[in-house]
Design an enzyme around this catalytic site. Sequence first.
Site, PDB file in Angstrom:
ATOM      1  N   ASP A  61       0.899  -1.162  -0.227  1.00  0.00           N
ATOM      2  CA  ASP A  61       0.001  -0.073   0.021  1.00  0.00           C
ATOM      3  C   ASP A  61       0.972   1.071  -0.035  1.00  0.00           C
ATOM      4  O   ASP A  61       2.114   1.276   0.248  1.00  0.00           O
ATOM      5  CB  ASP A  61      -0.597   0.151   1.186  1.00  0.00           C
ATOM      6  N   LYS A  99      -3.546   3.715  -3.290  1.00  0.00           N
ATOM      7  CA  LYS A  99      -4.690   4.777  -4.016  1.00  0.00           C
ATOM      8  C   LYS A  99      -4.143   5.280  -5.140  1.00  0.00           C
ATOM      9  O   LYS A  99      -2.687   5.512  -4.863  1.00  0.00           O
ATOM     10  CB  LYS A  99      -5.122   5.605  -2.837  1.00  0.00           C
ATOM     11  N   MET A 123      -7.484   9.091  10.348  1.00  0.00           N
ATOM     12  CA  MET A 123      -8.098   9.708   8.955  1.00  0.00           C
ATOM     13  C   MET A 123      -8.958  10.929   8.968  1.00  0.00           C
ATOM     14  O   MET A 123      -9.959  11.009   8.330  1.00  0.00           O
ATOM     15  CB  MET A 123      -8.779   8.412   8.150  1.00  0.00           C
TER      16      MET A 123
HETATM   17  N1  SAH Z   1      -3.288   0.139   9.853  1.00  0.00           N
HETATM   18  C1  SAH Z   1      -2.956   1.313  10.350  1.00  0.00           C
HETATM   19  C2  SAH Z   1      -3.926   2.458  10.098  1.00  0.00           C
HETATM   20  C3  SAH Z   1      -4.476   2.723   8.754  1.00  0.00           C
HETATM   21  S1  SAH Z   1      -5.735   3.781   8.361  1.00  0.00           S
HETATM   22  C4  SAH Z   1      -2.337   1.456  11.559  1.00  0.00           C
HETATM   23  O1  SAH Z   1      -2.310   0.396  12.392  1.00  0.00           O
HETATM   24  O2  SAH Z   1      -1.804   2.333  11.987  1.00  0.00           O
HETATM   25  C5  SAH Z   1      -4.573   5.084   7.725  1.00  0.00           C
HETATM   26  C6  SAH Z   1      -4.443   6.219   8.926  1.00  0.00           C
HETATM   27  O3  SAH Z   1      -3.398   5.719   9.868  1.00  0.00           O
HETATM   28  C7  SAH Z   1      -3.950   7.511   8.320  1.00  0.00           C
HETATM   29  O4  SAH Z   1      -4.898   8.338   7.943  1.00  0.00           O
HETATM   30  C8  SAH Z   1      -3.558   8.142   9.397  1.00  0.00           C
HETATM   31  O5  SAH Z   1      -4.629   8.693  10.129  1.00  0.00           O
HETATM   32  C9  SAH Z   1      -2.907   6.945  10.221  1.00  0.00           C
HETATM   33  N2  SAH Z   1      -1.644   6.669  10.174  1.00  0.00           N
HETATM   34  C10 SAH Z   1      -0.884   5.781   9.678  1.00  0.00           C
HETATM   35  N3  SAH Z   1       0.289   6.036   9.588  1.00  0.00           N
HETATM   36  C11 SAH Z   1       0.496   6.946  10.295  1.00  0.00           C
HETATM   37  C12 SAH Z   1       1.965   7.606  10.692  1.00  0.00           C
HETATM   38  N4  SAH Z   1       2.919   7.269  10.342  1.00  0.00           N
HETATM   39  N5  SAH Z   1       1.675   8.968  11.225  1.00  0.00           N
HETATM   40  C13 SAH Z   1       0.490   9.260  11.726  1.00  0.00           C
HETATM   41  N6  SAH Z   1      -0.557   8.776  11.367  1.00  0.00           N
HETATM   42  C14 SAH Z   1      -0.648   7.549  10.734  1.00  0.00           C
END
Ligand code: SAH
Length: 517
Positions: free
Chosen positions: A37, A59, A174
């Site tokens: 992804d 995406k 998100m």
């Molecule tokens: N599976 C992921 C979440 C996926 S949803 C997890 O375990 O964290 C995607 C959202 O995760 C993004 O829109 C943001 O809100 C958050 N996110 C993912 N990586 C991030 C990062 N390095 N820093 C801050 N927010 C993050």
Amino acid sequence: MQRMGKVFLVGAGPGDPRLLTLRGRELLGRADVVLYDALVHPELLDFAQAGAELSFVGKRGGQPSARQTRINQRMINDARAGKIVVRLKGGDPLLFARGTEEIRVLRAAKVPFEVVPGVTSPSAAAAYAGIAPSHRSISSSVAYITATESPEKDASAHDWSKLAMGAQTLVIFMGMRKLESLAALLIAHGRPETSPAAIVQWASLPKQRSLVAPLSEIAELARAEGLTSPALFVVGEVVALRDELRWFDTLPLFGQRVLVTRPRHQARSFSQRLREAGAESVELPSIRIVDPAEPERLSRAAQELGSYDAVLFTSANGVTRFLDAIGKDGGDARRFGHALVAAIGPQTAAALRERGIEADVVPSEYRGEAAAEAVLSALSARGTAKARVLLPRAEVAREVLPERLREAGHQVDVVPAYRTLPPDEVMRDELRRLCAEGGVDVVTFTSSSTVSQLFETLGDDAASLLSKVTLASIGPITTATAERLGLTVAVTATEYTTEGLAQALEAHYGAASHESE
Ligand code: SAH
């Protein structure tokens, strides 16, 4: 019938590639197909075996449901064809990541699967930005909330009247496009306007940014600061602990993007050192090390090593190339016999040590003149008046060392062990892009040849491109080369090693934090 493969849903971690689990790394090394992804760090793909099929399925606009159908189909087809498929997802594969939907599809198709957890983004925000979700006396409950719900669901399943006050810490995923309305909803349902709130973008990466503000002000400030997705929005008293907990974004080189212009295999340890200091190292070799024009001369020198009284190495590359030549001829370190071995510079000495050879002489000054004096006095201490000296080194290099030794009556054979070549077209374009578009803040030079190669590579507007970045050099000779080309070098190391260069950069940037609060 074809043997059935397997699908592994693997958490890639929050950003920093080093936060991948050992299990994840092992599976990447075995995968035939990797489907990854957008939030997956590109460096993780380096763990895949040569020949693995690496496919970006994140995406790129278009219909999310159509994309998901394609991913599902691909996993099933590849597994049925007997392949090991790693489905690599940012953070943890089962946290707001459609992992469950993918598993359902696999199960329905009778494709075996396994799930490997990943470090989640809230964990990364806690560790790297000091936004810990809980604290014994401040917060004993945490809610994970996604601001983007499934499009198939009715308008919003969230009951904000319960969520707003339902847990002491709220972690909203998100939500960056809806910050104003989220904050307003929370306030409307009982959160005080003054509640501490935070936004952490790109947690765990050198480009991480954090913002702390009262709930009523955070949306506007976030816009002003240009904070966007991917970011977490955290509300709760725990935010106040950040000043005590933070350590990452206060590192001396935090946020600096540093171009490392060494050949890739040497860049590793320097890059690692820079990362430890908080920098993002952009590895782009400006030179390539290849065989010398006449490799047979090196082979001959390797065969005739026994006839020399001294062997001088002036670079780690010289060591590696020469020892490899000995190995190819079926020999080993014993060929050095009683010859005096000198290493000009600690890194050259380290390269020798790696091959089991302890240098007899390591001059404390690494410049040609001083190095020559050290070698001369070691030879005279041995009572060798007219020594046969072998010098395996770069095809083009400074002449000071052999000249000084010859003046003193020794016989010096300079044997080219390698050649440095300009980068190919791809690197050329990438380099120009990085310098021109602000892709790097600092450019490091670890030798005179990296300066001239980079200058040449960048072409006519090299000087103007390089005037946009901070130039840092490993020592006065390299700096002089840069200055002769009209460049202004802001940082020159006082100890002429990559460690010295890292320290000089740290001193230059000080402990200033690059904070947006
Ligand atoms: N599976 C992921 C979440 C996926 S949803 C997890 O375990 O964290 C995607 C959202 O995760 C993004 O829109 C943001 O809100 C958050 N996110 C993912 N990586 C991030 C990062 N390095 N820093 C801050 N927010 C993050």
